[in-house]
Enzyme design. Structure first.
Site, short mmCIF file in Angstrom:
data_model
loop_
_atom_site.label_atom_id
_atom_site.label_comp_id
_atom_site.label_asym_id
_atom_site.label_seq_id
_atom_site.Cartn_x
_atom_site.Cartn_y
_atom_site.Cartn_z
N ARG A 1 0.83 -1.21 0.00
CA ARG A 1 0.00 0.00 0.00
C ARG A 1 0.86 1.26 0.00
O ARG A 1 0.47 2.30 -0.54
CB ARG A 1 -0.96 0.00 1.20
CG ARG A 1 -1.87 1.23 1.26
CD ARG A 1 -3.10 0.97 2.10
NE ARG A 1 -2.78 0.52 3.44
CZ ARG A 1 -2.54 1.33 4.47
NH1 ARG A 1 -2.58 2.64 4.31
NH2 ARG A 1 -2.27 0.83 5.66
N ASP B 1 -6.57 17.16 -16.12
CA ASP B 1 -6.79 15.77 -16.49
C ASP B 1 -6.36 15.62 -17.94
O ASP B 1 -6.99 16.17 -18.85
CB ASP B 1 -8.27 15.42 -16.31
CG ASP B 1 -8.57 13.95 -16.58
OD1 ASP B 1 -7.83 13.33 -17.38
OD2 ASP B 1 -9.54 13.43 -16.02
#
Length: 406
Positions: free
Chosen positions: A68, A193
């Site tokens: 993680r 984006d």
């Protein structure tokens, strides 16, 4: 238009072009000398003894602890994608929306304001317009193609200017450099984006953006078999904060197997984008001359409002074509029903050509009665041009249009 194979630095002493970097950037030496990087499919990593563990947790030693927080396969993907975008490092996420939501949350707090372009991916609009408001962050949606409108809309508590360019689904083009200059004069961050353009066609960090996002599910993967997201920046400290204070704590970690698939996909990114762009161009020019099409939204066309700006800040016009059909919304429904080769589906950037009606699918979060304010309508159709032969795609589109407008 610039050449896609522009030189980008990999190491201080050498320079390589884009297609070389997409295969070799951030290569890691494998003890078994495997040509392809191995997949480290492990959740945790071991220590020889407690002293080694202590050195690792006290940051005296750099090592992997738990996937993680870091994994060799995921890190290779992050570094390679960041190199292609001109960033210093990146953070991989389990989905594009995990990347988007984490970045916005990392740059705002309760009482802050976000200024976003009117035309965004439907789930991004939903997050900014609905969910984020629950945490005390307000968002206004405006036409960012008008820089004067942007300047007038900035408030004292504005913290982010958020945009896509080309936009989804209307393919509007926004001046990244102009937006960035305006924002930085006021201490505001610019988040772009770049999913539609990819670093093959456009690198927003070089134009002044602070953070670049991707839904790597799309062109970076290219094969429709991965869900993932990534964020990159030139600010190393910010990247570390995003990774350990947001990605790790919110838990949107990317699988090492998905990272490996994305590393594989990037090797052909430049080649694939050339074909996507070429096919989209041919489709747009065919649609422009069909009696059933009211207007075509593709930046390569000279009549497109963003044509000149796209020529300046992009190295190609992309693989997406949107268009408005004549008549009412039922014409769009009939058109997609009569297609046989092009598949009705969400997403984009796959080898297969895909079609959708945004107002009925990915952009349902937009209020239907106000769609015109956001730059599209119920008659807007979006095609993601795949890698098939262009004549087969045009034949499929033409036969479907003729069936609707015979």
């Amino acid at each position: 238009m610039g050449k896609i194979s522009e030189v980008i630095p990999l190491h201080e002493e050498r320079k390589y072009r884009f297609d070389t970097l997409s295969i070799h950037a951030a290569e890691q030496e494998d003890q078994n000398q495997a040509l392809n990087s191995p997949i480290y499919m492990t959740s945790t990593f071991t220590f020889r003894d407690l002293q080694q563990a202590e050195d690792t947790f006290s940051f005296k030693r750099r090592a992997y602890v738990y996937t993680r927080g870091g994994n060799p396969t995921v890190n290779l993907f992050e570094q390679r994608l960041s190199t292609l975008e001109g960033g210093v490092d990146g953070v991989a996420f389990s989905s594009g929306m995990a990347a988007i939501s984490s970045v916005v949350m990392s740059l705002t707090k309760s009482g802050d304001h976000v200024l976003a372009h009117r035309n965004l991916y439907g789930s991004t609009f939903g997050f900014l317009n609905n969910l984020l408001e629950n945490y005390g962050v307000r968002t206004d949606f405006i036409d960012m193609t008008d820089l004067n409108r942007v300047e007038e809309s900035i408030l004292p508590d504005t913290r982010i200017l958020y945009l896509e360019t080309p936009t989804n689904p209307s393919l509007e083009i926004i001046d990244i450099a102009g937006i960035s200059r305006m924002a930085h004069e006021r201490g505001i961050k610019v988040v772009v984006d770049n999913t539609f353009a990819t670093p093959v066609l456009q690198r927003p960090l070089e134009l002044g953006a602070d953070v670049v996002l991707h839904s790597v599910t799309k062109y970076i993967s290219g094969h429709g078999d991965v869900v993932g997201g990534v964020a990159t920046s030139r600010d190393f400290d910010y990247v570390q904060r995003l990774k350990f204070s947001y990605m790790c704590e919110l838990g949107g970690v990317m699988s090492p197997f998905n990272a490996w698939l994305l590393i594989r996909g990037m090797k052909t990114l430049g080649l694939r984008m050339e074909r996507h762009c070429s096919n989209a161009s041919k489709i747009a020019r065919f649609l422009k001359n069909h009696r059933g099409v009211e207007k075509v939204l593709y930046p390569e066309l000279e009549e497109h409002p963003g044509h000149e700006l796209a020529k300046q800040q992009m190295k190609g016009f992309g693989g997406i074509v949107s268009f408005e059909l004549k008549g009412d919304r039922s014409m769009a429904e009939e058109f997609v029903k009569h297609l046989s080769l092009i598949k009705l589906a969400v997403s984009l950037g796959d080898a297969e050509s895909l079609v959708e009606v945004p107002a009925m699918m990915t952009h349902r979060d937009y209020p239907e009665e106000k769609l015109h304010r956001f730059g599209f309508s119920g008659r807007t159709v979006r095609i993601s041009a795949g890698l098939e032969h262009p004549e087969d795609l045009i034949q499929d589109i033409g036969e479907s249009l003729d069936s609707v407008y015979e």
